[in-house]
Scaffold this active site. Structure first.
Site, short mmCIF file in Angstrom:
data_model
loop_
_atom_site.label_atom_id
_atom_site.label_comp_id
_atom_site.label_asym_id
_atom_site.label_seq_id
_atom_site.Cartn_x
_atom_site.Cartn_y
_atom_site.Cartn_z
N THR A 13 0.83 -1.21 0.00
CA THR A 13 0.00 0.00 0.00
C THR A 13 0.87 1.27 0.00
O THR A 13 0.65 2.18 -0.79
CB THR A 13 -0.88 0.00 1.28
OG1 THR A 13 -1.49 -1.27 1.37
CG2 THR A 13 -1.91 1.07 1.24
N ALA A 33 14.18 18.97 -5.12
CA ALA A 33 15.33 18.11 -4.77
C ALA A 33 16.59 18.48 -5.55
O ALA A 33 17.69 18.18 -5.12
CB ALA A 33 14.97 16.65 -5.04
N ARG A 45 6.76 -10.39 -3.34
CA ARG A 45 6.68 -11.83 -3.66
C ARG A 45 5.77 -12.06 -4.86
O ARG A 45 6.10 -12.82 -5.75
CB ARG A 45 6.19 -12.61 -2.44
CG ARG A 45 7.34 -12.98 -1.55
CD ARG A 45 7.01 -14.17 -0.66
NE ARG A 45 7.83 -14.09 0.53
CZ ARG A 45 7.41 -13.57 1.69
NH1 ARG A 45 6.17 -13.17 1.82
NH2 ARG A 45 8.21 -13.50 2.71
N LYS A 105 8.80 1.45 12.35
CA LYS A 105 9.02 1.96 13.72
C LYS A 105 9.45 0.86 14.66
O LYS A 105 10.25 1.07 15.56
CB LYS A 105 7.75 2.66 14.23
CG LYS A 105 6.56 1.77 14.36
CD LYS A 105 5.38 1.97 13.47
CE LYS A 105 5.39 2.34 12.10
NZ LYS A 105 4.30 2.41 11.27
N VAL A 132 6.74 7.54 12.20
CA VAL A 132 5.97 8.14 13.30
C VAL A 132 4.89 9.05 12.72
O VAL A 132 5.18 10.00 11.99
CB VAL A 132 6.86 8.97 14.25
CG1 VAL A 132 6.04 9.54 15.40
CG2 VAL A 132 8.01 8.12 14.79
N GLY A 187 -12.34 -2.64 8.20
CA GLY A 187 -10.97 -2.54 7.73
C GLY A 187 -10.15 -1.48 8.45
O GLY A 187 -9.02 -1.19 8.06
N GLU A 190 -6.68 -4.22 12.01
CA GLU A 190 -6.18 -5.40 11.32
C GLU A 190 -6.77 -6.66 11.93
O GLU A 190 -7.27 -6.65 13.06
CB GLU A 190 -4.66 -5.42 11.44
CG GLU A 190 -4.06 -4.18 10.81
CD GLU A 190 -2.59 -4.33 10.52
OE1 GLU A 190 -2.13 -5.47 10.36
OE2 GLU A 190 -1.92 -3.30 10.46
N LYS A 205 6.61 4.25 18.43
CA LYS A 205 6.71 5.61 17.89
C LYS A 205 7.19 6.60 18.95
O LYS A 205 8.06 7.43 18.67
CB LYS A 205 5.35 6.03 17.33
CG LYS A 205 4.93 5.20 16.11
CD LYS A 205 3.46 5.41 15.75
CE LYS A 205 3.04 4.58 14.56
NZ LYS A 205 1.58 4.54 14.37
N GLY A 302 -2.00 5.22 5.90
CA GLY A 302 -2.61 5.29 4.57
C GLY A 302 -1.56 5.42 3.49
O GLY A 302 -0.43 5.82 3.75
#
Ligand code: HSE
Length: 440
Positions: A13, A33, A45, A105, A132, A187, A190, A205, A302
């Site tokens: 994700t 940058a 995988r 973390k 964090v 959702g 978990e 954290k 997210g």
């Protein structure tokens, strides 16, 4: 100039978010940058799924080590998670002279000292803004924006899952177990929510934040960790009646005796902005001697919010990778020779105030006995709330809840007083103790 080449280990994700945001905002990011940043290699995988995400823009491999072995890759992004394989890969990437960006973390809170030492010895950077509070740039704020300050305390809602559960418990008056099941169905939590609901994720954290704020090594093993599984709807309701909300806070404070490092459900005055952070959002308060209290708010998880933090690290590394290592921002904000051995305090040495809820027999003299024990212990009472027996649903009118707010006292003293109160025959159930912070 040739774009800097990035390899993403564990394209899930967050990795997809990194890939998409880099593609979408490439001109702005390049402008900031000083050269392009391109994901040219990814591992997962399920290579077919990864190929769908990156198309023909990046090489897909099943084996993360192929990224480390590729001499063209400048920066490795570790998004695999966990302690074992992730640690091996991060140390191998460092040994191969790659800079590392990680959102892990758990890995850094437990093995950070070893990883940062290896990176310093090799002259590479390990960046971890995404570890964090997801998209909130709290590492940057503490390490750079507040660098003038002697930080005094930090308190944060740094786990979105538990904040979502607590918000739902308050809104709907439901107990923890019911809301957790609903959160899993939607959702938000978990399938195995242990790290979130037991406070471990927040402790990872706050361990990192504490190290940066106070210039101490990362010491997850010294953190006090208590989750939200024992909280009941009744406590949330009583707290509300007393003008407080209950939040799972990661707290770290500088005291004369040492550093406090703790995660636990906490009563926070309802009028504080942080008390009004709802749902899966995160927020961190940091108090510095010069700046006063500051507050940072945003999405703590997210795909793209976390990618925002990962890419900020990629930009920092792109700007600085040719600079002399001494000119870079130190991993833990302080130069390695300025890291201090200030001790992390045991929880029994922490000073805070408390909410206590006692289910007692509704008889004459019960409250006097309880408050008498607190007085004998030298613990000062701030407020007392006694519910009418008939407000306790399903109970005979022979029991009532007594809620006591105390002023500050050292936890060891409170533990001793609690044991004495619990031993009273008129105290009918295990006493609920929730710590309270004014965050003034
Ligand atoms: N599981 C975490 C949370 C997000 O609920 O905030 C990643 O740290």
């Amino acid at each position: 100039m040739k774009p800097i080449q990035v390899g993403v280990m564990g394209l899930g994700t967050v990795g997809s978010g990194v890939f998409n945001v880099l593609q979408r905002n490439q001109q702005e990011i390049k402008g900031r940058a000083g050269r392009g940043i391109e994901v040219t290699m990814v591992s997962r995988r399920n290579t077919a799924l990864a190929q769908e995400i990156v198309g023909d823009h990046a090489q897909v491999v099943a084996e993360a080590r192929d990224i480390i072995r590729n001499p063209d890759i400048d920066i490795v992004v570790e998004l695999i998670g966990g302690y074992t394989l992730a640690k091996e890969l991060v140390l191998e990437a460092i040994a191969a002279g790659k800079h590392v960006v990680t959102a892990n973390k758990a890995l850094l809170a437990v093995h950070g000292t070893e990883i940062f030492a290896a990176a310093s010895a090799k002259g590479v950077m390990v960046a971890f803004e995404a570890a964090v509070a997801g998209g909130i740039p709290i590492i940057k704020a503490l390490r750079e924006g507040l660098t003038a300050n002697r930080i005094q305390w930090i308190a944060g809602i740094i786990n979105g899952t538990t904040n979502f559960i607590l918000s739902e418990m308050r809104d709907k008056g439901l107990d923890f177990d019911v809301v957790l099941k609903e959160a899993q169905r939607l959702g938000y939590a978990e399938a195995d929510p242990t790290f979130d609901i037991e406070g471990v994720d927040a402790a990872h954290k706050v361990t990192l934040v504490s190290a940066i704020a106070f210039g101490i090594p990362v010491q997850f093993d010294k953190a006090y960790v208590e989750g939200i599984t024992k909280l009941g709807a009744a406590d949330i309701k009583y707290a509300e009646q007393l003008g407080y909300r209950i939040k799972l806070l990661g707290i770290t404070k500088r005291t004369a005796a040492g550093i406090e490092l703790r995660v636990h459900p906490t009563l926070v005055p309802a009028k504080r902005l942080i008390a009004n952070v709802e749902g899966a959002m995160n927020a961190v308060m940091a108090h510095g001697d010069a700046v006063g209290t500051t507050l940072y708010y945003g999405k703590g998880a997210g795909s793209e919010p976390t990618a925002s933090a990962v890419i900020a690290d990629l930009v920092d590394i792109t700007r600085l990778h040719t600079a002399d290592a001494a000119q870079r921002v130190p991993h833990l904000a302080f130069q390695p020779d300025a890291i201090s051995n200030t001790p992390v305090l045991a929880m029994s040495d922490v000073v805070t105030s408390y909410y206590l809820r006692l289910r007692v027999a509704d008889e004459a003299g019960v409250l006097a006995k309880v408050t008498g024990l607190l007085a004998e212990a030298g613990i000062s009472i701030d407020a007392v709330l006694q519910r009418e027996a008939d407000e306790i649903s399903g109970e005979a009118a022979t029991q009532t809840d007594v809620i006591i707010l105390t002023h500050d006292c050292v936890e060891a003293k409170m533990n001793a007083a609690l044991a004495q109160m619990q031993a009273l025959p008129t105290v009918l159930q295990p006493i609920t103790r929730i710590r309270k912070e004014e965050l003034a």
